[in-house]
Scaffold this motif. Structure first.
Motif, mmCIF file in Angstrom:
data_model
loop_
_atom_site.group_PDB
_atom_site.id
_atom_site.type_symbol
_atom_site.label_atom_id
_atom_site.label_comp_id
_atom_site.label_asym_id
_atom_site.label_seq_id
_atom_site.Cartn_x
_atom_site.Cartn_y
_atom_site.Cartn_z
ATOM 1 N N ASP A 219 0.843 -1.190 0.000
ATOM 2 C CA ASP A 219 0.000 0.000 0.000
ATOM 3 C C ASP A 219 0.882 1.245 0.000
ATOM 4 N N HIS A 220 1.915 1.203 0.869
ATOM 5 C CA HIS A 220 2.895 2.286 0.908
ATOM 6 C C HIS A 220 4.292 1.699 0.791
ATOM 7 N N VAL A 221 5.221 2.517 0.297
ATOM 8 C CA VAL A 221 6.586 2.061 0.082
ATOM 9 C C VAL A 221 7.574 3.030 0.708
ATOM 10 N N SER A 222 8.626 2.466 1.331
ATOM 11 C CA SER A 222 9.779 3.266 1.732
ATOM 12 C C SER A 222 10.998 2.717 0.998
ATOM 13 N N VAL A 223 11.677 3.586 0.257
ATOM 14 C CA VAL A 223 12.861 3.165 -0.493
ATOM 15 C C VAL A 223 14.095 3.489 0.342
ATOM 16 N N MET A 224 14.907 2.470 0.610
ATOM 17 C CA MET A 224 16.115 2.691 1.417
ATOM 18 C C MET A 224 17.352 2.735 0.539
ATOM 19 N N TYR A 225 18.288 3.604 0.900
ATOM 20 C CA TYR A 225 19.596 3.630 0.253
ATOM 21 C C TYR A 225 20.631 3.976 1.306
ATOM 22 N N ALA A 226 21.648 3.150 1.431
ATOM 23 C CA ALA A 226 22.750 3.394 2.360
ATOM 24 C C ALA A 226 22.260 3.810 3.753
ATOM 25 N N GLY A 227 21.287 3.063 4.290
ATOM 26 C CA GLY A 227 20.864 3.271 5.672
ATOM 27 C C GLY A 227 19.832 4.349 5.893
ATOM 28 N N GLU A 228 19.392 5.009 4.802
ATOM 29 C CA GLU A 228 18.380 6.057 4.948
ATOM 30 C C GLU A 228 17.140 5.701 4.143
ATOM 31 N N VAL A 229 15.979 6.196 4.575
ATOM 32 C CA VAL A 229 14.798 6.108 3.726
ATOM 33 C C VAL A 229 14.834 7.344 2.836
ATOM 34 N N VAL A 230 15.121 7.146 1.544
ATOM 35 C CA VAL A 230 15.304 8.302 0.660
ATOM 36 C C VAL A 230 14.010 8.742 -0.012
#
Ligand SMILES: Nc1ncnc2c1ncn2[C@@H]1O[C@H](COP(=O)(O)OP(=O)(O)OP(=O)(O)O)[C@@H](O)[C@H]1O
Ligand SMILES: Nc1ncnc2c1ncn2[C@@H]1O[C@H](COP(=O)(O)OP(=O)(O)O)[C@@H](O)[C@H]1O
Ligand code: SF4
Ligand code: SF4
Ligand SMILES: [Mg+2]
Ligand SMILES: [Mg+2]
Lengths: 325, 316
Positions: A219-230
């Motif tokens: 339903d919702h997405v969090s995209v992570m990159y190098a330890g952060e939600v970008v």
């Protein structure tokens, strides 16, 4: 109503490695929230930090970490143990890591129930059989008496899901639950999770590196990159109008069956994820980003691109793209 | 023109002991497979875990002796060739670049090894060729000085590709070459493999469980089930009009990044295939949605469809 799981600025370090660097996300009640990103970006560590299951040497801090109104950072080990497997349950990529090879499926499932809820072993076994039927295992009676190694990978993952449901959890955290499985079995397991969510009102935090899975179940997405939600967004909006250059790059890398142009190269992101040491400042994507300039080495703002859509980048939102379709 | 790879009635059995008292079991990993791969093309092979893809790869590489049948590579029997000649003709790239690279050697020495083993190249020639191929796969000279553990997964796979290509073979067998990699790195490696094939005129056998990847790289696709090719066709035709019910189920189970579509119900059931216990009749019948009585006792024969298409199903 407040979110079921609310994580704000989670930090996890292992010695000099910063594994999670200020990740923030919220899982609403009754929804599937996907945490997506490439290997090593901190997805599993984030989940383990929420469950207080970090490996030794892992240091956790957070501005806020609340589950159903309870402040998780203030709980004692005993209080946390009472929540785990009970009101919040977790399943892993490789079911064998969490199944004990020396005990039957039935006794492991019953133990979860009697530990948290008391009651008789017979009642617990009845519930185990009922849940195994529910997750699509035929002849549950026979399976209860079997040992983990006697089951196929797909069956084991179903057992793990049934076991996680024993105490009727509000939140299920699933870390790459289908990565080790064939596409056919994967589809069956994900369909099962989607049905359980709907029928039981379960909230799911699903961790994956597969954007196809994200599109179909989140339903919702969090995209992570190098330890952060970008970037965070409702699923349809993330795929229609991704704003962070990393999200855009990631989406262009995925070959889509039926839309393949064989004589053209796939989109790709040059380079690799950098090693992030202590004291790192600015955007971690800048060594790979086509839009990087000197301001990207400074503090990066979180920009709002919609009600539930924000991202970490110096670039302004592309409002034309964000218009409802 | 001779085919790059020509396989006829190939069969491979393993005998496995399951326990102290239990009888020996016979696993049929590849069961009477016949096909050819034209020079310069890419044959993709898809199928579930354990269906025999890697066994087929090892048979073609000459790493495994068939129980029956023949493999011709560039018109020659690999067993008639010595190891050096074989290495100049055909090379593998495997899934796990870490397991396949010696952890105690520098990358440039690993890549040089096939050349050195030939015993016919001068030191200068070896250095020149290694430098050339490292650059071609996108690794800097500095990377060549490193040990495998000091490279990322994608860089290690580049090194493995460099090692496979340094002898300029005609044919490369890729067994899940991008399955251990992230999508962004997978895209880099797939683009590299495509460039190399075009520039060097290579033939690939490309094994993957990822159908989208196979559609992207292959000119023809074979679908493997319990040791047999149950369908084979040109890539576009196979993806546009899959004929075998198993191919259809495989294609339906691919989760494309299309929000709102949900997860399909592919209805294959739980009866997972077991190569030590192949069902009588059509081997797919316990999982087949459209099976009829005949399927339970009569095995379907391969039927040729279109110039290069083939399907094994009574109802297709
Ligand atoms: N050396 C061996 N001894 C006994 N059985 C074997 C051996 N090698 C392979 N097998 C069996 O043969 C069958 C085919 O195996 P193979 O490795 O070719 O599958 P695969 O299609 O490559 O699967 P995956 O997608 O998991 O890589 C399996 O049942 C496997 O267990
Ligand atoms: N027990 C540990 N000790 C030290 N570093 C760890 C540990 N677990 C994870 N890390 C590091 O934390 C980072 C994030 O890892 P992880 O959360 O497992 O990534 P993923 O997104 O693939 O699940 C990686 O750099 C990893 O090497
Ligand atoms: S902040 Fe700069 S480097 Fe980072 S994603 Fe945005 S433009 Fe690229
Ligand atoms: S032969 Fe029968 S069982 Fe086999 S695939 Fe065709 S319809 Fe299904
Ligand atoms: Mg992980
Ligand atoms: Mg294999």
């Amino acid at each position: 109503m407040s979110a079921l799981l609310d994580v704000e600025e989670l930090q996890v370090t292992f010695g000099r490695t910063a594994a999670v660097r200020g990740a923030s996300f919220r899982v609403e009640r009754g929804e599937t929230h996907c945490l997506v990103g490439e290997s090593g970006c901190g997805k599993s560590v984030t989940a383990l930090a929420v469950m207080s299951l970090l490996a030794r040497g892992g240091q956790r801090s957070a501005k806020r970490m609340r589950f159903a109104g309870t402040d998780l950072t203030s709980l004692s080990d005993r209080e946390m143990a009472r929540l785990r497997g009970n009101r919040m349950a977790m399943i892993f990529q490789e079911p064998m890591t969490s199944l004990n090879p020396a005990f039957t499926i039935g006794s492991q499932m019953a133990e979860v129930m009697t530990r948290h809820k008391g009651g008789s072993r017979a009642a617990a076994l009845d519930r185990a059989a009922e849940l195994m039927g529910r997750v699509g295992i035929t002849a549950p009676g026979m399976r209860l008496g079997q040992f983990p190694h006697q089951l196929s990978g797909g069956l084991r993952q179903r057992v793990m899901i049934a076991m996680a449901l024993m105490c009727d959890p509000e939140l299920l955290i699933a870390d790459e639950p289908t990565t080790a499985l064939d596409v056919t079995v994967q589809a069956q397991i994900l369909r099962l999770l989607a049905n359980l969510k709907r029928e039981l009102g379960l909230s799911i935090l699903l961790i994956t590196h597969d954007l196809g899975i994200v599109a179909r179940v989140a339903d919702h997405v969090s995209v992570m990159y190098a330890g952060e939600v970008v970037e965070r967004a409702p699923t349809a909006e993330l795929f229609r109008a991704p704003q962070h250059p990393y999200t855009r790059g990631l989406l262009s890398c995925v070959p889509v069956p039926g839309r393949v142009q064989r004589d053209r190269p796939l989109g790709s992101i040059p380079g690799v994820v950098p090693a992030i040491g202590p004291g790192f400042a600015g955007c971690a994507f800048r060594s790979r980003c086509a839009h990087a300039d000197e301001t990207c080495a400074r503090a990066i703002p979180r920009r709002q691109a919609g009600d539930a859509h924000d991202y970490l980048c110096r670039l302004e939102p592309d409002w034309a793209e964000l218009q409802p379709a | 023109m001779t085919a790059a790879i020509e396989v006829e009635n190939l069969r491979c059995e393993f005998r496995v002991h399951t326990g102290l008292m239990s009888a020996e079991k016979r696993v049929v990993a590849v069961d009477d497979v016949t096909f050819s791969v034209p020079a310069g093309s890419v044959l993709g092979i898809v199928g579930e875990s354990g269906c025999g893809k890697s066994t087929l790869a090892r048979l073609i590489l000459g790493l495994l002796k068939p129980t029956a049948g023949t493999v011709l590579v560039d018109g020659k029997r690999l067993f008639d060739l010595d190891r050096k000649a074989r290495a100049r003709l055909i090379q593998p790239v495997f899934q796990d670049p870490f397991a396949s690279l010696n952890p105690r050697r520098r990358i440039k020495d690993i890549v040089a090894l096939p050349l050195a083993a030939q015993g016919t190249f001068s030191r200068g020639e070896i250095e020149r060729r290694v430098g050339g191929i490292l650059e071609r796969v996108g690794l800097s000279a500095a990377m060549g000085e490193r040990m495998p553990a000091q490279l990322s997964g994608g860089q290690r796979q580049r090194a493995a590709i460099a090692r496979a290509l340094v002898l300029e073979p005609r044919i490369v067998i890729c067994d899940e070459p991008t399955s251990a990699l992230d999508v962004s790195v997978q895209a880099q490696i797939l683009n590299l493999l495509a460039d190399l094939r075009r520039d060097l005129g290579l033939t690939y056998l490309f094994i993957s469980h990822n159908l989208a990847v196979v559609e992207h790289v292959a000119s023809e696709v074979a679908v493997m089930y319990l040791g047999r090719f149950v369908e084979r066709n040109e890539t576009d035709a196979l993806f546009r009009k899959p004929r075998h019910p198993y191919t259809q189920a495989l294609l339906e189970s691919v989760l494309t990044p299309e929000p709102g579509k949900g997860v399909p119900d592919i209805g294959l059931g739980d009866a997972m295939p077991d190569p030590s216990n192949i069902p009588p009749g059509c081997r797919f019948n316990p999982r087949c949605r459209i099976a009829v009585e005949r399927c339970r006792h009569e095995a379907p024969k391969p039927v040729v469809r279109a110039p290069r298409g083939m399907v094994e199903c009574h109802l297709a």
